[in-house]
Design an enzyme around this catalytic site. Sequence first.
Site, PDB file in Angstrom:
ATOM      1  N   MET A 165       1.079  -1.020  -0.320  1.00  0.00           N
ATOM      2  CA  MET A 165       0.084   0.057   0.140  1.00  0.00           C
ATOM      3  C   MET A 165       0.739   1.713   0.047  1.00  0.00           C
ATOM      4  O   MET A 165       1.620   1.151   1.065  1.00  0.00           O
ATOM      5  CB  MET A 165      -0.571  -0.708   0.868  1.00  0.00           C
ATOM      6  CG  MET A 165      -1.894   1.115   1.584  1.00  0.00           C
ATOM      7  SD  MET A 165      -3.217   0.741   2.701  1.00  0.00           S
ATOM      8  CE  MET A 165      -2.954   1.191   4.197  1.00  0.00           C
ATOM      9  N   ARG A 298      -5.992  -1.219   8.432  1.00  0.00           N
ATOM     10  CA  ARG A 298      -6.673  -0.329  10.121  1.00  0.00           C
ATOM     11  C   ARG A 298      -7.381  -1.783  10.950  1.00  0.00           C
ATOM     12  O   ARG A 298      -6.368  -1.741  11.954  1.00  0.00           O
ATOM     13  CB  ARG A 298      -7.565   0.534  10.289  1.00  0.00           C
ATOM     14  CG  ARG A 298      -7.023   1.414   9.212  1.00  0.00           C
ATOM     15  CD  ARG A 298      -7.826   2.934   9.451  1.00  0.00           C
ATOM     16  NE  ARG A 298      -7.435   4.023   9.124  1.00  0.00           N
ATOM     17  CZ  ARG A 298      -7.801   5.520   8.500  1.00  0.00           C
ATOM     18  NH1 ARG A 298      -8.820   5.075   8.692  1.00  0.00           N
ATOM     19  NH2 ARG A 298      -6.950   6.138   8.387  1.00  0.00           N
ATOM     20  N   TYR A 442       0.890   3.771  12.720  1.00  0.00           N
ATOM     21  CA  TYR A 442       0.995   3.705  11.371  1.00  0.00           C
ATOM     22  C   TYR A 442      -0.601   3.828  10.491  1.00  0.00           C
ATOM     23  O   TYR A 442      -1.536   3.273  11.415  1.00  0.00           O
ATOM     24  CB  TYR A 442       2.222   3.179  10.317  1.00  0.00           C
ATOM     25  CG  TYR A 442       2.055   0.907  11.259  1.00  0.00           C
ATOM     26  CD1 TYR A 442       0.905   0.350  11.333  1.00  0.00           C
ATOM     27  CD2 TYR A 442       2.427   0.513  10.536  1.00  0.00           C
ATOM     28  CE1 TYR A 442       1.043  -1.012  11.977  1.00  0.00           C
ATOM     29  CE2 TYR A 442       2.266  -1.237  10.558  1.00  0.00           C
ATOM     30  CZ  TYR A 442       2.092  -1.313  11.374  1.00  0.00           C
ATOM     31  OH  TYR A 442       2.310  -2.612  11.333  1.00  0.00           O
ATOM     32  N   GLU A 443      -0.529   3.353   9.798  1.00  0.00           N
ATOM     33  CA  GLU A 443      -1.988   3.351   8.518  1.00  0.00           C
ATOM     34  C   GLU A 443      -3.071   4.726   9.341  1.00  0.00           C
ATOM     35  O   GLU A 443      -4.019   4.400   9.581  1.00  0.00           O
ATOM     36  CB  GLU A 443      -2.807   1.602   9.312  1.00  0.00           C
ATOM     37  CG  GLU A 443      -1.363   0.561   8.890  1.00  0.00           C
ATOM     38  CD  GLU A 443      -1.479   0.811   7.627  1.00  0.00           C
ATOM     39  OE1 GLU A 443      -1.434   1.641   6.757  1.00  0.00           O
ATOM     40  OE2 GLU A 443      -0.538  -0.343   7.413  1.00  0.00           O
ATOM     41  N   GLY A 444      -2.423   5.316   9.458  1.00  0.00           N
ATOM     42  CA  GLY A 444      -3.147   7.069   9.834  1.00  0.00           C
ATOM     43  C   GLY A 444      -3.152   6.790  11.701  1.00  0.00           C
ATOM     44  O   GLY A 444      -3.126   6.225  12.863  1.00  0.00           O
TER      45      GLY A 444
END
Lengths: 597, 597
Positions: A165, A298, A442-444
């Site tokens: 990603m 997420r 990570y991942e927001g």
Amino acid sequence: MKDGLYSAPQKDIRFVLREVLEVERTLARHAPAAAIDNETLDQIIEGADRFCHGELAPLNATGDQQGCVLKDGKVSTPDGFRAAYEIYAASGWPGLCAKEEDGGQALPMMASAILGEMLSGSNISWALYPRLSEGAYRCIVANAPADLRKLYAPKLATGQWTGTMCLTEPGAGTDLGLLRTQAAPAGDGGYLLNGTKIFISSGEHDLTENIVHLVLARLPGAPAGTRGVSLFLVPKRLPDAEGRPGEFNQVFCDAIEDKLGLHGNATCVLRFEGARGYLLGEPDKGLAAMFVMMNSARLGTGAQALGLNEWGYQKSLAYAQERLQSRSPVKPKSAGYGPDPIVCQPDVRRMLLTQKVWAESARMFLYWIALQIDLDLHGNEEGLRREARDLLALLTPVAKAFVSDNAVESVSLAMQVHGGSGYVTDTGIEQTFRDVRILPIYEGTNGVQANDLLARKVLPDDGARLKRLLAMIERQDQAWADMPAMAPFLAPLSSLAQRTQTLLPGLLDAAVRDPLRFSSCATDFLRIVGHLVYGYFWCRAAHAALTKLPDGDAFRSEKLAAARFYFEHLFVEVEMRIARLSASADSIMEPAALECR
Amino acid sequence: MKDGLYSAPQKDIRFVLREVLEVERTLARHAPAAAIDNETLDQIIEGADRFCHGELAPLNATGDQQGCVLKDGKVSTPDGFRAAYEIYAASGWPGLCAKEEDGGQALPMMASAILGEMLSGSNISWALYPRLSEGAYRCIVANAPADLRKLYAPKLATGQWTGTMCLTEPGAGTDLGLLRTQAAPAGDGGYLLNGTKIFISSGEHDLTENIVHLVLARLPGAPAGTRGVSLFLVPKRLPDAEGRPGEFNQVFCDAIEDKLGLHGNATCVLRFEGARGYLLGEPDKGLAAMFVMMNSARLGTGAQALGLNEWGYQKSLAYAQERLQSRSPVKPKSAGYGPDPIVCQPDVRRMLLTQKVWAESARMFLYWIALQIDLDLHGNEEGLRREARDLLALLTPVAKAFVSDNAVESVSLAMQVHGGSGYVTDTGIEQTFRDVRILPIYEGTNGVQANDLLARKVLPDDGARLKRLLAMIERQDQAWADMPAMAPFLAPLSSLAQRTQTLLPGLLDAAVRDPLRFSSCATDFLRIVGHLVYGYFWCRAAHAALTKLPDGDAFRSEKLAAARFYFEHLFVEVEMRIARLSASADSIMEPAALECR
């Protein structure tokens, strides 16, 4: 823990699947297309445990010590990683939930949830290579034109290739609207990408012959900001029509990051220099198309948090049971001095139980989330599908942020239980402490998740999705109101649900009248919602223990004690969170040392 | 922060010394023998900052990367450590608070508190070499016979030699009663020690020609447990009568630990094999004699926590002011999109302010503690000395545990503010995250501190010392009751003091009737006492800002906003802690998975 290595808590997992969530019955009744029986679930539990305990756990510490090596643009993963991957792929694990037409096994998402917990618990660095493929697969299935899908989806489903990603750039992290990677039409329907992506987990490695990058980039003349972002599929090697990987695409791994943890996973700087790519979904709608994968990542972060939380608990419990120091306070004085295992000390037990209960809470929550995904996809009533979809949207940020923050706390407690030994490398818990710390980032980041929950999931529908959660709690409260044994669990939860209902209008109002206060509440609000969810599940767990496990059974008492511990020690955090919500934004916005221009 | 390196927050430090604590006036009035004027304090602040920023901070990252090397029993410290130490010793820093007769400068303990914060903030691994010497010096002054003192104390006061504290053994950590190192009379008044000590910070190094180990061991026939432990002085090299280090003693560094952080400091396994030692204090009273050093080390841990907390804040603030991402919520829409520095985002400000306020709270508390040490030693009234002594005894575990737990949280937030960049090595904050994590572990775990507070400082005198703290809060409340501007600060604190008073009898009663519940409350109770203390100081800070800083001054507003932030966001933690105190011990003691035999 077995032989000093991670092993799955099979009994706890079965309790959640059978007694708490009643997975077999629930899917059979509400989503027969995704039905699975308890025996199949057992096979998955046992098979995944065998693989994770036997193949991955032994590579966890060595992978950390060796790390990845970048040489001439190629990444070598630590010893054993590739062999383990070959076993993994040959056993069919990559395609557990992929469609049969792509070579998958079409099992419900619960299978993936169980596997995800164990992969991460035994070796998170390794798990990051194959696990992003699942989201990439789903993203391709949802967005790719037929020919692309036919070429790429089976490769991911069978694990022949892995997926990545590619979002972040040096100047664009949280704010993806700033990204600058360009995609120019190649004239033949494809595109040529130019730009640099950073922090790409598993961006380059030696486990598979090819890697499929899903890349956000801008088309020529695209609008500024997030509205001008498109999604592209960019393979590391260009396949021929039969899917045989051919020449290398213009994707270069310029560096891998030295970082706190996850040493066994290559975090890459990828340079796209006229790399061939293919549009996925509509032009300029790349963020929406990517969201399938983002949400999957997420939820995956939640699963990683659960796995590491569980592993830290196993490790610190074993240490506390072995380490002899001081006298047990429950031993009669007449029995002499001791020393006794430190697991007898109340303060050590508090730390162990905090870890245990955070892990068990996360398991119920994340497995239930997996159930909602299947209800959303295969539910046999529109109302059910709608409810599942709403709850998934609402709770995905909670599954990412609440679970990962709790896991960081848990692993820190696991280190604390070890005392001085926990700080030295040999013990191994310091690796887990380093590994787990990425999860809130990570991942927001978890701050982004909190904002997503409050500003995008609660505010836009005036709290309608949140009220679905509150209604679910209310229904449960009513259903079990006649059981006195349930009162200690139902009462505090019901009270919190009511308080949330009461404070919601003020919060929504603040979004308009006092947006700084509204924003500054996001993290506290997410913690409250997290406890609404965990409180709900501990009521279900207590009810399941009371009604389904035999009276006098030690496991039953343990689950009831865990539920009490949750409400008495962890749930009460809401008192602090609610108090914070009443603060004005002034003390946050004023201080001049933090000048904001 | 200056040039990307630690620099001391001089203005904040002066505010605490001059406006909040009024050090010059307080010591002049109550302990004239320890008096110090503001100009001298300024010289210390500026000189220490110059040394720490200029010499130590540049060695922080390189020291972490290089680590220590053990070869042939000798430890080499990282490049530059020795040169920095020579400057440090030549500048007279080691003996800041040592007696003049030993070559010290006889300054009040405040001087050491200021220095300690800066040493740790700029380079904690380096700071651990000289800083243990201060406790060793005080322990020798308090316990050594005249000839030993004359030989050793000046060496520590001048920094020619450093000191260590040798307590822990493989089988004896928290439970020192289990230690097995033996001391046999040598026949000439000295002793020969045999045994192995582990986790000895700075146990071996190349900064000085000699090292003075203070070692706990057992005399022949000594009673079992802590009542049979004696304290010995064991030099690395045996000095002649003039103090010239001669032949090497039988002390061997067998290993240094690989560990999570503190790479620049050698954590040693020391083997004593017929090593010559000298008794300090009375036989079998070693723990009491060691307590001077132990308390000094615990307060030192608080100072380290303050330093790292401050450094993490400086670093994350600088990052947040530079990193452009997303739009500032306070910018008019008409000003266009941005991006703006993330310091403008309320959730980022929340994280920064939490760090800032934890650091400023710790500074007030620890500097005040330093003042109490001088009041205890030099106070001109017995009542004052007694009060200072009581409060020191009560609050030393709080200064160790509360401050260090908050620092771990703060540095984790500093990493979080950095997002993905915080997880990679280059940024440097990950080093601080690793370094700070030792603080809740060493010098007695924070669980041990909590137990010390509740079972040894509050229970034995039926809360009398605690009531001194509550009375101090009550006096302050009455003194400022007529200032409406103080109400938002005084009211919550006063309420907590009353609630503590109310819950105290039940807690003391539990010690007898329900000892497991009593023990299981220790950590929550310590957090409550911590907030009583911090609340007290934020009232003082707010009062100082209101009465002593000019109206309209930005620094004044900032301190008032910090006080509000403290009460609105951090102090409210007590709601959760008090709720936990009412839990029974059942849910902690019952779970069978944590079998306690």
